[in-house]
Design a protein around this motif. Sequence first.
Motif, PDB file in Angstrom:
ATOM      1  N   THR B 103     -12.513  83.746 -35.760  1.00 11.34           N
ATOM      2  CA  THR B 103     -13.237  83.501 -34.508  1.00 11.34           C
ATOM      3  C   THR B 103     -12.577  82.386 -33.713  1.00 11.34           C
ATOM      4  O   THR B 103     -12.342  82.508 -32.511  1.00 11.34           O
ATOM      5  N   ARG B 104     -12.274  81.294 -34.395  1.00 12.81           N
ATOM      6  CA  ARG B 104     -11.698  80.134 -33.698  1.00 12.81           C
ATOM      7  C   ARG B 104     -10.313  80.445 -33.139  1.00 12.81           C
ATOM      8  O   ARG B 104      -9.996  80.077 -32.007  1.00 12.81           O
ATOM      9  N   LEU B 105      -9.493  81.123 -33.941  1.00 15.38           N
ATOM     10  CA  LEU B 105      -8.134  81.416 -33.482  1.00 15.38           C
ATOM     11  C   LEU B 105      -8.150  82.372 -32.295  1.00 15.38           C
ATOM     12  O   LEU B 105      -7.355  82.234 -31.360  1.00 15.38           O
ATOM     13  N   LEU B 106      -9.068  83.344 -32.308  1.00 17.66           N
ATOM     14  CA  LEU B 106      -9.177  84.241 -31.157  1.00 17.66           C
ATOM     15  C   LEU B 106      -9.606  83.453 -29.926  1.00 17.66           C
ATOM     16  O   LEU B 106      -9.094  83.664 -28.820  1.00 17.66           O
ATOM     17  N   ALA B 107     -10.541  82.519 -30.126  1.00 18.36           N
ATOM     18  CA  ALA B 107     -11.005  81.702 -28.993  1.00 18.36           C
ATOM     19  C   ALA B 107      -9.856  80.865 -28.441  1.00 18.36           C
ATOM     20  O   ALA B 107      -9.677  80.768 -27.216  1.00 18.36           O
ATOM     21  N   VAL B 108      -9.058  80.274 -29.327  1.00 12.91           N
ATOM     22  CA  VAL B 108      -7.916  79.462 -28.867  1.00 12.91           C
ATOM     23  C   VAL B 108      -6.933  80.342 -28.098  1.00 12.91           C
ATOM     24  O   VAL B 108      -6.416  79.958 -27.036  1.00 12.91           O
ATOM     25  N   THR B 109      -6.680  81.555 -28.614  1.00 12.94           N
ATOM     26  CA  THR B 109      -5.759  82.469 -27.927  1.00 12.94           C
ATOM     27  C   THR B 109      -6.260  82.788 -26.519  1.00 12.94           C
ATOM     28  O   THR B 109      -5.495  82.744 -25.543  1.00 12.94           O
ATOM     29  N   ALA B 110      -7.557  83.080 -26.407  1.00 14.84           N
ATOM     30  CA  ALA B 110      -8.126  83.390 -25.088  1.00 14.84           C
ATOM     31  C   ALA B 110      -8.027  82.180 -24.166  1.00 14.84           C
ATOM     32  O   ALA B 110      -7.712  82.320 -22.967  1.00 14.84           O
ATOM     33  N   LEU B 111      -8.264  80.978 -24.708  1.00 16.30           N
ATOM     34  CA  LEU B 111      -8.189  79.771 -23.878  1.00 16.30           C
ATOM     35  C   LEU B 111      -6.756  79.537 -23.398  1.00 16.30           C
ATOM     36  O   LEU B 111      -6.537  79.142 -22.246  1.00 16.30           O
ATOM     37  N   LEU B 112      -5.776  79.784 -24.265  1.00 17.86           N
ATOM     38  CA  LEU B 112      -4.374  79.651 -23.850  1.00 17.86           C
ATOM     39  C   LEU B 112      -4.059  80.660 -22.733  1.00 17.86           C
ATOM     40  O   LEU B 112      -3.343  80.343 -21.783  1.00 17.86           O
ATOM     41  N   GLY B 113      -4.638  81.858 -22.848  1.00 24.00           N
ATOM     42  CA  GLY B 113      -4.467  82.857 -21.787  1.00 24.00           C
ATOM     43  C   GLY B 113      -5.053  82.356 -20.472  1.00 24.00           C
ATOM     44  O   GLY B 113      -4.447  82.509 -19.407  1.00 24.00           O
ATOM     45  N   LEU B 114      -6.224  81.727 -20.545  1.00 22.74           N
ATOM     46  CA  LEU B 114      -6.846  81.173 -19.338  1.00 22.74           C
ATOM     47  C   LEU B 114      -5.995  80.044 -18.755  1.00 22.74           C
ATOM     48  O   LEU B 114      -5.851  79.928 -17.534  1.00 22.74           O
ATOM     49  N   LEU B 115      -5.426  79.225 -19.636  1.00 24.44           N
ATOM     50  CA  LEU B 115      -4.543  78.143 -19.172  1.00 24.44           C
ATOM     51  C   LEU B 115      -3.349  78.732 -18.421  1.00 24.44           C
ATOM     52  O   LEU B 115      -2.955  78.237 -17.353  1.00 24.44           O
ATOM     53  N   PHE B 116      -2.790  79.817 -18.967  1.00 24.29           N
ATOM     54  CA  PHE B 116      -1.672  80.498 -18.302  1.00 24.29           C
ATOM     55  C   PHE B 116      -2.085  80.932 -16.897  1.00 24.29           C
ATOM     56  O   PHE B 116      -1.377  80.686 -15.919  1.00 24.29           O
ATOM     57  N   LEU B 117      -3.261  81.572 -16.799  1.00 22.26           N
ATOM     58  CA  LEU B 117      -3.713  82.068 -15.495  1.00 22.26           C
ATOM     59  C   LEU B 117      -3.978  80.915 -14.536  1.00 22.26           C
ATOM     60  O   LEU B 117      -3.681  81.001 -13.337  1.00 22.26           O
ATOM     61  N   GLY B 118      -4.526  79.811 -15.062  1.00 21.56           N
ATOM     62  CA  GLY B 118      -4.795  78.651 -14.223  1.00 21.56           C
ATOM     63  C   GLY B 118      -3.509  78.089 -13.633  1.00 21.56           C
ATOM     64  O   GLY B 118      -3.418  77.830 -12.426  1.00 21.56           O
ATOM     65  N   LEU B 119      -2.492  77.938 -14.482  1.00 19.16           N
ATOM     66  CA  LEU B 119      -1.204  77.430 -14.005  1.00 19.16           C
ATOM     67  C   LEU B 119      -0.582  78.400 -13.001  1.00 19.16           C
ATOM     68  O   LEU B 119       0.016  77.996 -12.007  1.00 19.16           O
ATOM     69  N   LYS B 120      -0.744  79.697 -13.279  1.00 21.47           N
ATOM     70  CA  LYS B 120      -0.200  80.717 -12.369  1.00 21.47           C
ATOM     71  C   LYS B 120      -0.894  80.614 -11.014  1.00 21.47           C
ATOM     72  O   LYS B 120      -0.247  80.718  -9.966  1.00 21.47           O
ATOM     73  N   GLY B 121      -2.195  80.410 -11.020  1.00 25.10           N
ATOM     74  CA  GLY B 121      -2.948  80.271  -9.772  1.00 25.10           C
ATOM     75  C   GLY B 121      -2.485  79.045  -8.986  1.00 25.10           C
ATOM     76  O   GLY B 121      -2.326  79.098  -7.764  1.00 25.10           O
ATOM     77  N   TYR B 122      -2.248  77.949  -9.704  1.00 26.18           N
ATOM     78  CA  TYR B 122      -1.764  76.722  -9.066  1.00 26.18           C
ATOM     79  C   TYR B 122      -0.403  76.969  -8.417  1.00 26.18           C
ATOM     80  O   TYR B 122      -0.127  76.518  -7.298  1.00 26.18           O
ATOM     81  N   GLU B 123       0.430  77.753  -9.142  1.00 30.68           N
ATOM     82  CA  GLU B 123       1.757  78.102  -8.628  1.00 30.68           C
ATOM     83  C   GLU B 123       1.643  78.965  -7.370  1.00 30.68           C
ATOM     84  O   GLU B 123       2.321  78.718  -6.370  1.00 30.68           O
ATOM     85  N   TYR B 124       0.757  79.973  -7.403  1.00 34.65           N
ATOM     86  CA  TYR B 124       0.538  80.824  -6.226  1.00 34.65           C
ATOM     87  C   TYR B 124       0.091  79.966  -5.049  1.00 34.65           C
ATOM     88  O   TYR B 124       0.514  80.183  -3.914  1.00 34.65           O
ATOM     89  N   HIS B 125      -0.778  78.999  -5.317  1.00 30.78           N
ATOM     90  CA  HIS B 125      -1.271  78.125  -4.250  1.00 30.78           C
ATOM     91  C   HIS B 125      -0.101  77.379  -3.609  1.00 30.78           C
ATOM     92  O   HIS B 125      -0.008  77.285  -2.378  1.00 30.78           O
ATOM     93  N   GLY B 126       0.799  76.868  -4.456  1.00 29.89           N
ATOM     94  CA  GLY B 126       1.979  76.175  -3.931  1.00 29.89           C
ATOM     95  C   GLY B 126       2.834  77.093  -3.081  1.00 29.89           C
ATOM     96  O   GLY B 126       3.348  76.700  -2.022  1.00 29.89           O
ATOM     97  N   GLU B 127       2.986  78.357  -3.519  1.00 32.61           N
ATOM     98  CA  GLU B 127       3.810  79.297  -2.773  1.00 32.61           C
ATOM     99  C   GLU B 127       3.154  79.672  -1.434  1.00 32.61           C
ATOM    100  O   GLU B 127       3.833  79.890  -0.438  1.00 32.61           O
ATOM    101  N   TRP B 128       1.844  79.730  -1.445  1.00 34.01           N
ATOM    102  CA  TRP B 128       1.128  79.970  -0.190  1.00 34.01           C
ATOM    103  C   TRP B 128       1.386  78.808   0.773  1.00 34.01           C
ATOM    104  O   TRP B 128       1.698  79.009   1.954  1.00 34.01           O
TER     105      TRP B 128
END
Lengths: 110, 222
Positions: B103-128
């Motif tokens: 359970t914990r490892l799956l949760a960590v994996t999902a959180l890392l995925g969210l971190l990826f998306l967050g950084l990607k969103g920040y990057e898109y914002h910069g490109e905008w």
Amino acid sequence: MMGLPRTCLITWAALVALLAATLGLAYVPMPGPLNIVLALGISVAKALLVLALFMKLFRAPALTRAAAAAGLFWLAVLFALSATDYLTRKVEPAGDLPAPTGREYQSGGR
Amino acid sequence: MSDATPHPQPVPRPEPQYATMDQQAEAASFGMWVFLATEVLFFGGMLLAYAWLRASHPDGVAEAGRHTKVVIGSVNTLVLLTSSLTMAWAVHAAEHGRRTALTRLLAVTALLGLLFLGLKGYEYHGEWAEHLVPGLNFQENGPHARTIELFYFLYFLLTGIHGIHVTIGIVLIAVMAVRARRGAFSAGYFTPVEVTGLYWHFVDIVWIFLYPLIYLAGRSGP
């Protein structure tokens, strides 16, 4: 550590080392297309690590390996057959001819 | 870990169309690999377009590559590689019937995925903000402007579709985490976790190839 398998940890360390290598090598000026060739080579190595040790592809049943190979085979077909066009196409300069507008044949007909 | 002792589990039984649990697991895994083969071709078309652009306009692609945010891209690569580690670790925990760890490892994996998306969103914002979004606010002058626009068109297409895959992966992993917490899996039955893992690792592999194509293009140049 909650039973982290050593293989997984070593795989991850290798992946991170390859990431550092590809990032560093990208800034080194190299002749011709060597930069991208090296970068893609490192990507292939990383992908093989993930396929072999995280996805356990090479220990999977033959049918599963065939499915994975089929994906790569058709990707190769996509690139190879497209290359027969793009790599053999010769672009001839059009000279001073105006681009067709579609109205050329209407004036005489009416 | 306290969850090392096995929970009392009912003996898993295959669905009626399968003779054994092994056969059922093999069919599920095979199905995912067939799907992933189609995904290779889904991304393949866009990668072919990139190859054509780069071969036709190497200087323009090199200049466009130097516009990309290499720090965010590299950190995001590290995040996804680490999430693959926690995913493989989660499957290992599932194999051994360790429910809490799974359970914990799956949760960590999902959180890392969210971190990826967050950084990607920040990057898109910069490109905008830098007016690099073709069709919406692209403003670039100079001899390579049209190539840079095509590069960024492919950039948003590739990373956008990859981002959708990451989002789907996060949802699948979150569902697996909830099911694991409720005790749906055991050492005798964890196929959904394994198949979700295959999908997640594939999304990681796609990024492994996108990273040098997008962020490292033209870095050795001026």
